[in-house]
Write a protein that holds these residues in place. Structure first.
Motif, PDB file in Angstrom:
ATOM      1  N   ALA A  79     -12.558  16.898   2.678  1.00  0.00           N
ATOM      2  CA  ALA A  79     -12.435  15.649   3.430  1.00  0.00           C
ATOM      3  C   ALA A  79     -13.030  15.786   4.827  1.00  0.00           C
ATOM      4  O   ALA A  79     -13.634  14.840   5.345  1.00  0.00           O
ATOM      5  N   GLY A 107     -11.627  12.812  -1.473  1.00  0.00           N
ATOM      6  CA  GLY A 107     -10.937  11.552  -1.229  1.00  0.00           C
ATOM      7  C   GLY A 107      -9.459  11.568  -1.571  1.00  0.00           C
ATOM      8  O   GLY A 107      -8.841  10.509  -1.652  1.00  0.00           O
ATOM      9  N   ASN A 125      -7.144   9.644   0.808  1.00  0.00           N
ATOM     10  CA  ASN A 125      -7.494   8.259   1.121  1.00  0.00           C
ATOM     11  C   ASN A 125      -6.384   7.305   0.663  1.00  0.00           C
ATOM     12  O   ASN A 125      -6.023   7.271  -0.513  1.00  0.00           O
ATOM     13  N   MET A 168     -10.160   9.830   7.260  1.00  0.00           N
ATOM     14  CA  MET A 168      -9.870  10.182   5.865  1.00  0.00           C
ATOM     15  C   MET A 168      -9.153   9.056   5.122  1.00  0.00           C
ATOM     16  O   MET A 168      -8.975   9.135   3.907  1.00  0.00           O
ATOM     17  N   GLY A 169      -8.711   8.036   5.856  1.00  0.00           N
ATOM     18  CA  GLY A 169      -8.015   6.913   5.234  1.00  0.00           C
ATOM     19  C   GLY A 169      -6.522   7.079   5.161  1.00  0.00           C
ATOM     20  O   GLY A 169      -5.856   6.358   4.398  1.00  0.00           O
TER      21      GLY A 169
END
Length: 284
Positions: free
Chosen positions: A22, A136, A139, A168-169
């Motif tokens: 990430a 991800g 995320n 990274m969300g």
């Protein structure tokens, strides 16, 4: 010069490997050291997850950020050594699934110099190991942050780490250790054990291969977590046993209530309360 040029990931498995991937995805161009078993480091290098395999003694003095992603008991055991090896400006954080034992230990050794902030990304998979790491993975996940002294340190390294979590969300939430462990006992640890108990019970009852053909998707959904190995969970059960015991006690009483209501309409209230919670989850 950027606040973070070198990161050490201690424990390059699913979570540690995903964090390293990430970092690259959000644009980190510095060095990523990996500290893990020789076999894991060789695989992580082959997969491009880390730049270099190393030891704690070699990697940590060069690090601006140390990300500890081992089982909880391993993190607890290494905190003293880590506190002695990291530079004074560094941030040490972890990804352990329980926080009280880790924070108690960190308070002993991080009393000046380098900062320690507990962490827990609420993300994962049933598999384990760097082979299943994903850039991800975090995320959309909640990322719990558990500071030693109530507030996050206001340092360039901490601010950069928080910026990375945003990129990274992750949805960030600052919690204290007791609140964290009590909450995840209900929302994460109990669901795992319920799934494990269900699958273990069915495994004893359904001996014929043909019997599973009669099952629908509900059984697959309910037993998904049962694929998790005990090795991933043993330290969690050891360090959060009191909160998990309380949660399981409530679940057992709920099951007994349903059992008592099999021949009456009393079961409706259990379904009604369950429907309400499920609707809240869907809305969230």
């Amino acid at each position: 010069m950027p606040a973070i040029n070198t990161v050490s990931v201690v424990g390059v498995g699913l979570i540690g490997g995903s964090f390293a991937l990430a970092l690259r995805r959000v644009g980190f161009s510095g060095r990523i050291f990996g500290v893990s078993s020789p076999a894991t480091l060789a695989r992580a290098l082959d997969l491009g997850v880390i730049d270099r395999g190393s030891s704690l003694e070699e990697a940590l003095p060069r690090s601006d950020l140390v990300y500890m992603a081992q089982p909880v008991t391993h993190i607890v055991d290494q905190l003293e050594q880590v506190s002695r090896l990291v530079p004074e400006h560094a941030l040490v954080t972890d990804a352990g699934s329980t926080k009280r034992r880790i924070l108690e230990r960190a308070c002993e050794f991080f009393r000046g110099g380098a900062d320690f902030v507990g962490g827990h990304p609420m993300a994962g998979k049933e598999g384990r190991g760097v082979e299943v790491a994903e850039a991800g993975l975090f995320n959309g996940a909640l990322y719990a942050l558990v500071p030693i002294r109530g507030a996050l340190p206001d340092t360039p390294v901490m601010r950069t780490f928080l910026d990375w979590l945003d990129l990274m969300g992750c949805r960030q939430r600052v919690m204290d250790a007791a609140e964290h462990d009590t909450t995840v006992a209900w929302t994460s640890h109990m669901p795992q054990l319920v799934s494990t108990a269900l699958a273990a019970t069915l495994g004893e009852r359904l001996k014929s291969p043909g019997e599973l053909e009669v099952a629908g998707d509900g059984l697959r959904d309910m037993t998904r977590l049962a694929a998790s190995p005990h090795g991933v969970w043993s330290a969690i059960l050891e360090t959060n046993g009191d909160a998990i015991d309380e949660a399981l006690g409530s679940f057992v009483r709920e099951v007994e209530g349903l059992r008592s209501a099999l021949s009456s309409d009393a079961g409706e209230r259990h379904f009604r309360r369950a429907n309400a919670l499920r609707n809240r989850i869907e809305a969230w």
